[in-house]
Design a protein around this motif. Sequence first.
Motif, PDB file in Angstrom:
ATOM      1  N   GLU A 204      -3.708  -1.101  -1.985  1.00  0.00           N
ATOM      2  CA  GLU A 204      -3.069  -1.496  -0.722  1.00  0.00           C
ATOM      3  C   GLU A 204      -1.755  -0.730  -0.507  1.00  0.00           C
ATOM      4  OE1 GLU A 204      -4.151  -3.929   1.496  1.00  0.00           O
ATOM      5  OE2 GLU A 204      -2.403  -3.344   2.729  1.00  0.00           O
ATOM      6  N   ILE A 205      -0.927  -0.674  -1.536  1.00  0.00           N
ATOM      7  CA  ILE A 205       0.387  -0.046  -1.358  1.00  0.00           C
ATOM      8  C   ILE A 205       0.248   1.473  -1.242  1.00  0.00           C
ATOM      9  CG2 ILE A 205       1.065   0.144  -3.827  1.00  0.00           C
ATOM     10  CD1 ILE A 205       3.291  -0.894  -0.830  1.00  0.00           C
ATOM     11  N   ILE A 206      -0.752   2.047  -1.897  1.00  0.00           N
ATOM     12  CA  ILE A 206      -0.970   3.494  -1.749  1.00  0.00           C
ATOM     13  C   ILE A 206      -1.348   3.808  -0.303  1.00  0.00           C
ATOM     14  CG2 ILE A 206      -2.714   5.291  -2.292  1.00  0.00           C
ATOM     15  CD1 ILE A 206      -0.374   5.259  -4.265  1.00  0.00           C
ATOM     16  N   ALA A 207      -2.206   2.987   0.289  1.00  0.00           N
ATOM     17  CA  ALA A 207      -2.588   3.230   1.693  1.00  0.00           C
ATOM     18  C   ALA A 207      -1.357   3.144   2.591  1.00  0.00           C
ATOM     19  CB  ALA A 207      -3.657   2.229   2.114  1.00  0.00           C
ATOM     20  N   ARG A 208      -0.498   2.163   2.325  1.00  0.00           N
ATOM     21  CA  ARG A 208       0.721   2.029   3.161  1.00  0.00           C
ATOM     22  C   ARG A 208       1.668   3.199   2.941  1.00  0.00           C
ATOM     23  NH1 ARG A 208       3.299  -3.584   2.128  1.00  0.00           N
ATOM     24  NH2 ARG A 208       4.713  -2.925   3.772  1.00  0.00           N
ATOM     25  N   ALA A 209       1.816   3.631   1.689  1.00  0.00           N
ATOM     26  CA  ALA A 209       2.766   4.724   1.398  1.00  0.00           C
ATOM     27  C   ALA A 209       2.283   6.061   1.950  1.00  0.00           C
ATOM     28  CB  ALA A 209       2.980   4.828  -0.120  1.00  0.00           C
ATOM     29  N   VAL A 210       0.968   6.299   1.875  1.00  0.00           N
ATOM     30  CA  VAL A 210       0.434   7.613   2.264  1.00  0.00           C
ATOM     31  C   VAL A 210       0.118   7.675   3.759  1.00  0.00           C
ATOM     32  CG1 VAL A 210      -1.536   9.190   1.926  1.00  0.00           C
ATOM     33  CG2 VAL A 210      -0.480   8.070  -0.044  1.00  0.00           C
ATOM     34  N   GLY A 212       0.751   5.001   6.108  1.00  0.00           N
ATOM     35  CA  GLY A 212       1.541   4.124   6.976  1.00  0.00           C
ATOM     36  C   GLY A 212       2.797   4.821   7.464  1.00  0.00           C
ATOM     37  N   PRO A 213       3.597   4.091   8.238  1.00  0.00           N
ATOM     38  CA  PRO A 213       4.839   4.682   8.736  1.00  0.00           C
ATOM     39  C   PRO A 213       5.861   4.904   7.612  1.00  0.00           C
ATOM     40  CG  PRO A 213       4.679   2.358   9.345  1.00  0.00           C
ATOM     41  CD  PRO A 213       3.386   2.712   8.681  1.00  0.00           C
ATOM     42  N   SER A 221       6.995   5.707   0.874  1.00  0.00           N
ATOM     43  CA  SER A 221       6.569   6.399   2.103  1.00  0.00           C
ATOM     44  C   SER A 221       7.504   7.558   2.437  1.00  0.00           C
ATOM     45  CB  SER A 221       6.489   5.420   3.282  1.00  0.00           C
ATOM     46  OG  SER A 221       7.786   4.942   3.612  1.00  0.00           O
ATOM     47  N   ALA A 222       8.708   7.568   1.866  1.00  0.00           N
ATOM     48  CA  ALA A 222       9.638   8.691   2.091  1.00  0.00           C
ATOM     49  C   ALA A 222       9.043  10.007   1.606  1.00  0.00           C
ATOM     50  CB  ALA A 222      10.965   8.429   1.368  1.00  0.00           C
ATOM     51  N   LEU A 223       8.107   9.914   0.651  1.00  0.00           N
ATOM     52  CA  LEU A 223       7.501  11.133   0.109  1.00  0.00           C
ATOM     53  C   LEU A 223       6.761  11.938   1.178  1.00  0.00           C
ATOM     54  CD1 LEU A 223       8.434   9.945  -2.534  1.00  0.00           C
ATOM     55  CD2 LEU A 223       6.148  10.227  -3.463  1.00  0.00           C
ATOM     56  N   GLN A 224       6.411  11.271   2.268  1.00  0.00           N
ATOM     57  CA  GLN A 224       5.739  11.991   3.370  1.00  0.00           C
ATOM     58  C   GLN A 224       6.616  13.121   3.902  1.00  0.00           C
ATOM     59  OE1 GLN A 224       4.263   9.330   6.440  1.00  0.00           O
ATOM     60  NE2 GLN A 224       3.746   7.772   4.934  1.00  0.00           N
ATOM     61  N   LEU A 225       7.928  13.028   3.662  1.00  0.00           N
ATOM     62  CA  LEU A 225       8.849  14.060   4.155  1.00  0.00           C
ATOM     63  C   LEU A 225       9.093  15.172   3.135  1.00  0.00           C
ATOM     64  CD1 LEU A 225      11.518  11.769   5.853  1.00  0.00           C
ATOM     65  CD2 LEU A 225       9.910  13.299   7.001  1.00  0.00           C
ATOM     66  N   LEU A 241      -7.677   3.973   1.309  1.00  0.00           N
ATOM     67  CA  LEU A 241      -7.219   5.082   2.156  1.00  0.00           C
ATOM     68  C   LEU A 241      -8.242   5.305   3.264  1.00  0.00           C
ATOM     69  CD1 LEU A 241      -5.981   7.638  -0.533  1.00  0.00           C
ATOM     70  CD2 LEU A 241      -4.561   6.497   1.198  1.00  0.00           C
ATOM     71  N   GLU A 242      -7.750   5.348   4.486  1.00  0.00           N
ATOM     72  CA  GLU A 242      -8.645   5.574   5.622  1.00  0.00           C
ATOM     73  C   GLU A 242      -9.226   6.991   5.588  1.00  0.00           C
ATOM     74  OE1 GLU A 242      -7.764   5.415  10.267  1.00  0.00           O
ATOM     75  OE2 GLU A 242      -6.679   3.923   9.057  1.00  0.00           O
ATOM     76  N   HIS A 243      -8.422   7.936   5.061  1.00  0.00           N
ATOM     77  CA  HIS A 243      -8.843   9.344   5.080  1.00  0.00           C
ATOM     78  C   HIS A 243      -9.282   9.848   3.706  1.00  0.00           C
ATOM     79  CE1 HIS A 243      -7.483   9.727   9.222  1.00  0.00           C
ATOM     80  NE2 HIS A 243      -6.462   8.973   8.864  1.00  0.00           N
ATOM     81  N   GLY A 244      -9.749   8.929   2.856  1.00  0.00           N
ATOM     82  CA  GLY A 244     -10.153   9.289   1.491  1.00  0.00           C
ATOM     83  C   GLY A 244     -11.171  10.425   1.460  1.00  0.00           C
TER      84      GLY A 244
END
Length: 260
Positions: A204-210, A212-213, A221-225, A241-244
């Motif tokens: 769940e948290i991986i989906a939110r971090a990768v 999510g906003p 989620s800051a890692l997205q930057l 993950l939706e895009h697995g």
Amino acid sequence: MEVIIQDTPEDCARIGASIIASTLRRKAHAVLGLATGSTPLVLYREMIRLHAAGELDFSMATSFNLDEYIGLAPDHPCSYRYFMEENLFKHINIRPERTHVPDGNAVDVDAACKAYELSIRSVGGIDIQVLGIGTDGHIAFNEPVSSLGSRTRIKTLHEDTREDNARFFDSMDEVPTHCITMGVGTIMECRQLLLFAFGKAKAEIIARAVEGPITAMVPASALQLHQDVKIILDTAAARKLEHGDYFRHVYENKPEWQRH
Ligand code: GLP
């Protein structure tokens, strides 16, 4: 972000160790950022195996750990310094004076935090940082609503994190309430990031971090930057993950020379 999904934690560890090995081959005096928790254990076992096989030399390397509990002496079996000695340092040829873990017993904690940042800077910054993720999205001990620009500092642990980590202690009362942790900003300055997550409890948290906003509510989620981050997951941690399928497709079609 590059998301790499593998069948097992051992497969993930092989990829992680091979990335660290190529960093050290390219730059023998590389600065490694290391993490604690149960997740990196399989990675450390693989690094130890490669070292024993003569394929990984740490003689010129330096390391910095992400965090430490306040109030635990370095030889306390639950301190992160002790964890690192037992699970990695004593099995490899890194020079003890080049291994750094924040001092949980510092008299002046603020000064110790500033000194930690300075010593990272004095060796030219961290080349490659290993990360796990807490079930609330924390990286190191940056709990939700940690500033995404934060630096090494004292933090109060969330009760959920204390409960998650109580398994390493004899009782909940013994789990420290505070820690020293690198900040999200400190982590974002590392040249390369490798975040590992295994098991369905992290899905769940991986989906939110990768996917999510980007939000301080999920510090990971800051890692997205970040411009060079690999999220290395076993199938269970990737299952929300939706895009697995897309991530698997990208990795499988990467040319061999680009893989690690
Ligand atoms: C602790 C550490 C984190 C780690 C997290 C997850 O809170 N400070 O660096 O990522 O635990 O631990 P585990 O890998 O045991 O799930």
